[in-house]
Design an enzyme around this catalytic site. Structure first.
Site, mmCIF file in Angstrom:
data_model
loop_
_atom_site.group_PDB
_atom_site.id
_atom_site.type_symbol
_atom_site.label_atom_id
_atom_site.label_comp_id
_atom_site.label_asym_id
_atom_site.label_seq_id
_atom_site.Cartn_x
_atom_site.Cartn_y
_atom_site.Cartn_z
ATOM 1 N N ARG A 93 57.764 13.971 9.499
ATOM 2 C CA ARG A 93 57.261 14.611 10.686
ATOM 3 C C ARG A 93 55.624 14.637 10.731
ATOM 4 O O ARG A 93 55.267 14.766 11.888
ATOM 5 C CB ARG A 93 57.573 16.078 10.435
ATOM 6 C CG ARG A 93 58.751 16.556 11.141
ATOM 7 C CD ARG A 93 58.929 18.091 10.851
ATOM 8 N NE ARG A 93 59.844 18.657 11.741
ATOM 9 C CZ ARG A 93 60.922 19.010 11.607
ATOM 10 N NH1 ARG A 93 61.974 18.450 10.632
ATOM 11 N NH2 ARG A 93 61.581 19.697 12.419
ATOM 12 N N ARG A 127 71.834 28.106 19.876
ATOM 13 C CA ARG A 127 72.330 27.545 18.560
ATOM 14 C C ARG A 127 72.670 28.967 17.607
ATOM 15 O O ARG A 127 71.808 29.859 17.578
ATOM 16 C CB ARG A 127 71.473 26.844 18.069
ATOM 17 C CG ARG A 127 71.824 26.261 16.553
ATOM 18 C CD ARG A 127 70.810 24.914 16.378
ATOM 19 N NE ARG A 127 69.633 25.074 16.244
ATOM 20 C CZ ARG A 127 69.004 24.038 15.833
ATOM 21 N NH1 ARG A 127 69.414 22.678 15.641
ATOM 22 N NH2 ARG A 127 67.626 24.185 15.639
ATOM 23 N N ARG A 159 68.912 31.128 13.683
ATOM 24 C CA ARG A 159 67.788 30.889 12.873
ATOM 25 C C ARG A 159 66.439 31.534 13.193
ATOM 26 O O ARG A 159 66.257 31.666 14.311
ATOM 27 C CB ARG A 159 67.485 29.354 13.013
ATOM 28 C CG ARG A 159 68.090 28.674 11.770
ATOM 29 C CD ARG A 159 68.139 27.127 12.023
ATOM 30 N NE ARG A 159 67.026 26.516 12.282
ATOM 31 C CZ ARG A 159 66.742 25.539 12.691
ATOM 32 N NH1 ARG A 159 67.361 24.431 12.774
ATOM 33 N NH2 ARG A 159 65.161 24.875 12.627
ATOM 34 N N ARG A 170 57.235 24.514 18.046
ATOM 35 C CA ARG A 170 57.989 23.542 17.338
ATOM 36 C C ARG A 170 57.635 22.270 18.188
ATOM 37 O O ARG A 170 57.392 21.160 17.648
ATOM 38 C CB ARG A 170 59.251 23.988 17.000
ATOM 39 C CG ARG A 170 59.299 24.882 15.809
ATOM 40 C CD ARG A 170 60.729 25.445 15.941
ATOM 41 N NE ARG A 170 61.897 24.743 15.588
ATOM 42 C CZ ARG A 170 63.170 24.882 15.837
ATOM 43 N NH1 ARG A 170 63.475 26.139 16.452
ATOM 44 N NH2 ARG A 170 63.937 24.128 15.552
HETATM 45 P P1 ADP Z 1 64.413 21.235 14.046
HETATM 46 O O1 ADP Z 1 64.501 19.923 13.727
HETATM 47 O O2 ADP Z 1 65.485 21.879 14.749
HETATM 48 O O3 ADP Z 1 62.919 21.684 14.317
HETATM 49 P P2 ADP Z 1 64.658 21.635 11.340
HETATM 50 O O4 ADP Z 1 65.752 22.070 10.603
HETATM 51 O O5 ADP Z 1 64.650 20.062 10.833
HETATM 52 O O6 ADP Z 1 64.950 21.799 12.466
HETATM 53 O O7 ADP Z 1 63.210 22.207 10.537
HETATM 54 C C1 ADP Z 1 62.862 23.596 10.520
HETATM 55 C C2 ADP Z 1 61.749 23.877 9.979
HETATM 56 O O8 ADP Z 1 61.522 23.729 8.456
HETATM 57 C C3 ADP Z 1 60.471 23.199 10.811
HETATM 58 O O9 ADP Z 1 60.159 23.965 11.880
HETATM 59 C C4 ADP Z 1 59.503 23.512 9.616
HETATM 60 O O10 ADP Z 1 59.041 24.741 9.247
HETATM 61 C C5 ADP Z 1 60.253 22.953 8.335
HETATM 62 N N1 ADP Z 1 60.543 21.731 8.099
HETATM 63 C C6 ADP Z 1 61.315 20.745 8.131
HETATM 64 N N2 ADP Z 1 61.140 19.584 7.705
HETATM 65 C C7 ADP Z 1 59.905 19.409 7.525
HETATM 66 C C8 ADP Z 1 58.749 18.536 7.228
HETATM 67 N N3 ADP Z 1 59.229 17.222 7.150
HETATM 68 N N4 ADP Z 1 57.636 18.786 7.031
HETATM 69 C C9 ADP Z 1 57.197 20.149 7.375
HETATM 70 N N5 ADP Z 1 57.980 21.274 7.547
HETATM 71 C C10 ADP Z 1 59.423 20.772 7.692
#
Ligand code: ADP
Length: 211
Positions: A93, A127, A159, A170
């Protein structure tokens, strides 16, 4: 050292359907599905040291620090399930995460799911999840009994980051951090854009067609 296993990244805004498509791809291809969001939520549920460090960021819709997520990812890539191939969902990300990944493995395909922003909020705020990871939507994919998982009978929950104000945070992170990751893989020529609007099975057909 990079290696020859198949590596696919699913990338897209929160709510673009990465998790839904990754589960279908795992079933079809037999590759590991590595979701950093799921791994982090499991750490929070276990109240592990990592979970305690990550929780505040996640609740606020902020990104968890790179160092924590990168370690988690490396561990998952080293697991037996991931040796044939892997599907990354929610990682990388940030550019620091992309650089760390590129130093470990080769990525063959980046599937970028395209969903207009007006659909995203509706998808995310509706969701509902079960603890074991089944996902529903109050309107588009409701459980048979309100608030109860069809598959397991568990109570469904929302969530903590799936509320409208957190969705805004986000999406802002997606724009400020993750857009650059897509551009990075575009330069490598491995990105394919897939229309993420429609029925999950219809989108899955589009995804499989570009792999
Ligand atoms: P979505 O894609 O719907 O935002 P995720 O389940 O992928 O949901 O992620 C939820 C949360 O977990 C993010 O908002 C962040 O806080 C954390 N997170 C997940 N993956 C990462 C990542 N690669 N780097 C930093 N934070 C992450």
């Amino acid at each position: 050292m990079t290696e020859q296993r198949r590596g696919i990244i699913l990338i897209g805004a929160p709510g673009s359907g990465k998790g839904t498509q990754a589960k279908k791809m795992k079933a079809a291809l037999g590759y590991a599905h590595i979701s950093t969001g799921d791994l982090l939520r499991a750490a929070v549920a276990e109240d592990s040291e990592l979970g305690r460090k990550a929780k505040g960021y996640m609740d606020e819709g902020q990104l968890v620090p790179d160092s924590l997520v990168i370690d988690l990812l490396k561990e998952a890539l080293g697991g037996p399930e991931a040796q044939q191939g892997f599907i990354l969902d929610g990682f990388p990300r940030t550019m620091a995460q992309a650089d760390a990944l590129d130093a470990e493995v080769t990525v063959d395909r980046v599937v970028a799911l395209q969903v207009p922003f007006d659909l995203i909020e509706e998808r995310i705020t509706g969701r509902r999840m079960s603890k074991s990871g089944h996902v529903y939507h109050v309107k588009h994919n409701p459980p048979k009994v309100d608030g109860v998982c069809d598959a397991t009978g568990e109570a469904l929950y929302q969530r903590s980051d799936d509320t409208a104000p957190k969705v805004v945070a986000r999406l802002a992170k997606f724009e400020s951090e993750t857009r650059a990751v897509i551009a990075h893989y575009q330069h490598k020529g491995v990105v394919v854009e897939v229309d993420g609007v429609g029925d999950p099975s219809e989108i899955f057909t589009r995804v499989m067609a570009v792999l």
